[in-house]
Design a protein around this motif. Structure first.
Motif, short mmCIF file in Angstrom:
data_model
loop_
_atom_site.label_atom_id
_atom_site.label_comp_id
_atom_site.label_asym_id
_atom_site.label_seq_id
_atom_site.Cartn_x
_atom_site.Cartn_y
_atom_site.Cartn_z
N GLY A 28 0.83 -1.18 0.00
CA GLY A 28 0.00 0.00 0.00
C GLY A 28 0.87 1.24 0.00
O GLY A 28 2.08 1.16 0.29
N THR A 29 0.26 2.36 -0.29
CA THR A 29 0.99 3.63 -0.26
C THR A 29 0.74 4.31 1.07
O THR A 29 -0.25 4.00 1.77
CB THR A 29 0.53 4.54 -1.41
OG1 THR A 29 -0.88 4.73 -1.32
CG2 THR A 29 0.86 3.91 -2.76
N PRO A 30 1.60 5.23 1.46
CA PRO A 30 1.40 5.93 2.73
C PRO A 30 0.01 6.54 2.82
O PRO A 30 -0.48 7.16 1.87
CB PRO A 30 2.49 7.00 2.70
CG PRO A 30 3.58 6.39 1.89
CD PRO A 30 2.87 5.61 0.81
N GLY A 31 -0.61 6.32 3.98
CA GLY A 31 -1.94 6.86 4.22
C GLY A 31 -3.07 5.89 3.89
O GLY A 31 -4.20 6.06 4.37
N GLN A 32 -2.78 4.88 3.07
CA GLN A 32 -3.80 3.92 2.70
C GLN A 32 -4.13 2.97 3.84
O GLN A 32 -3.43 2.91 4.85
CB GLN A 32 -3.31 3.08 1.50
CG GLN A 32 -3.65 3.64 0.15
CD GLN A 32 -3.37 2.64 -0.97
OE1 GLN A 32 -2.45 1.81 -0.88
NE2 GLN A 32 -4.14 2.73 -2.04
N ARG A 33 -5.19 2.20 3.64
CA ARG A 33 -5.57 1.14 4.56
C ARG A 33 -5.31 -0.19 3.87
O ARG A 33 -5.69 -0.39 2.72
CB ARG A 33 -7.05 1.25 4.93
CG ARG A 33 -7.52 0.20 5.93
CD ARG A 33 -9.01 0.39 6.20
NE ARG A 33 -9.51 -0.48 7.26
CZ ARG A 33 -9.94 -1.73 7.08
NH1 ARG A 33 -9.90 -2.27 5.86
NH2 ARG A 33 -10.38 -2.44 8.09
N VAL A 34 -4.62 -1.09 4.59
CA VAL A 34 -4.37 -2.42 4.05
C VAL A 34 -4.91 -3.46 5.02
O VAL A 34 -4.99 -3.21 6.23
CB VAL A 34 -2.87 -2.67 3.78
CG1 VAL A 34 -2.35 -1.73 2.73
CG2 VAL A 34 -2.08 -2.58 5.05
N SER A 35 -5.25 -4.61 4.48
CA SER A 35 -5.77 -5.68 5.30
C SER A 35 -5.04 -6.97 4.95
O SER A 35 -4.77 -7.25 3.78
CB SER A 35 -7.27 -5.83 5.06
OG SER A 35 -7.82 -6.83 5.88
N ILE A 36 -4.73 -7.75 5.96
CA ILE A 36 -4.05 -9.03 5.79
C ILE A 36 -4.95 -10.12 6.36
O ILE A 36 -5.37 -10.02 7.53
CB ILE A 36 -2.69 -9.03 6.50
CG1 ILE A 36 -1.77 -7.97 5.90
CG2 ILE A 36 -2.04 -10.41 6.42
CD1 ILE A 36 -0.50 -7.74 6.68
N SER A 37 -5.24 -11.13 5.58
CA SER A 37 -6.15 -12.19 6.02
C SER A 37 -5.39 -13.38 6.58
O SER A 37 -4.20 -13.59 6.30
CB SER A 37 -7.02 -12.64 4.86
OG SER A 37 -6.21 -13.19 3.83
N CYS A 38 -6.11 -14.18 7.37
CA CYS A 38 -5.56 -15.40 7.96
C CYS A 38 -6.70 -16.41 8.02
O CYS A 38 -7.70 -16.18 8.69
CB CYS A 38 -5.03 -15.10 9.36
SG CYS A 38 -4.37 -16.53 10.24
N SER A 39 -6.53 -17.49 7.29
CA SER A 39 -7.59 -18.50 7.20
C SER A 39 -7.16 -19.79 7.87
O SER A 39 -6.05 -20.26 7.68
CB SER A 39 -7.92 -18.74 5.72
OG SER A 39 -8.88 -19.75 5.59
#
Lengths: 110, 126
Positions: free
Chosen positions: A12-23
């Motif tokens: 992601g770029t600075p300021g963005q929101r990122v999500s990491i999944s775990c299944s």
């Protein structure tokens, strides 16, 4: 191969929101809490989310966690360059009687 | 402050024995306090992810291992000096890794590791 499945990379770029999944499965994430660890380059891992969605003291509120059924996710909002690290999910597995870690997600801040 | 201080890096040859240590401080006032928290070990092979090896309860030295590490390593503790150990009787080249000790908490069936040691790098050559 890890029993907890994470994407190998995220960005992601600075300021963005990122999500990491775990299944996972009913015997691990489905019946136990999910914890998340951040490992900066060359450093020991550090707990950033515990009990699915709790932040330890000192962890910015930009970090949040959630869990539903046999999956969970870590979200980082207002992304900063210092967030560039490897992130691991972890949960106890009742069937295997051990702690399982996800394979890790390398987060790159572009 | 809670700290887990691990012993220094080791360079060994295959077949040699090794014992690395993890000394706890900051919550060890009175041996009973140290004894309440499980201590675990986590392996990280070069460029790879984290693997849970096992845990020990300092109160009575009860030990549990991951099936992957059962019989390969021995975890022990000396409560009087608030120190946990990880040892090998015969190292393999594949044991080359960074080893972290962790404070687990009050329940061994937990992936909650609130404090980590800085890691001990073990390098095994043939």
């Amino acid at each position: 191969q890890s029993v907890l499945t994470q994407p190998p990379s995220a960005s992601g770029t600075p300021g963005q929101r990122v999500s990491i999944s775990c299944s996972g499965s009913p015997s691990n994430i489905g019946s136990n809490v999910l914890n998340w660890y951040q490992q900066l380059p060359g450093a020991a891992p550090k707990l950033v989310i515990y009990n699915n969605n709790q932040r330890p003291s000192g962890v910015p509120d930009r970090f949040s966690g959630s869990k539903s059924g046999t999956s969970g996710s870590l979200a980082i909002s207002g992304l900063q360059s210092e967030d560039e690290a490897d992130y691991y999910c972890a949960a106890w597995d009742d069937s295997l009687d051990e702690v399982l870690f996800g394979g890790g997600t390398k987060l790159t801040v572009l | 402050d809670v700290q887990l201080v691990q012993s220094g890096a080791e360079v060994k040859k295959a077949g040699e024995s090794l014992k690395i240590s993890c000394k706890a401080s900051g919550y060890t006032l009175g041996t009973n306090t140290f004894a309440r928290y499980w201590i675990g070990w986590v392996r990280q092979m070069p460029g790879k992810g984290l693997e849970w090896m096992g845990v020990i309860y300092p109160g009575d030295s009860e030990t549990r291992y991951s099936p992957s590490f059962q019989g390969q390593v021995t975890i022990s503790v000396l409560k009087s000096i608030s120190t946990a150990y990880l040892q090998w009787s015969s190292l393999k080249v594949s044991d080359t890794a960074m080893y972290f000790c962790v404070r687990v908490g009050l329940n061994r069936k937990s992936s909650y590791f609130d404090y980590w040691g800085h890691g001990t790098l073990v390098t095994v050559s043939s």
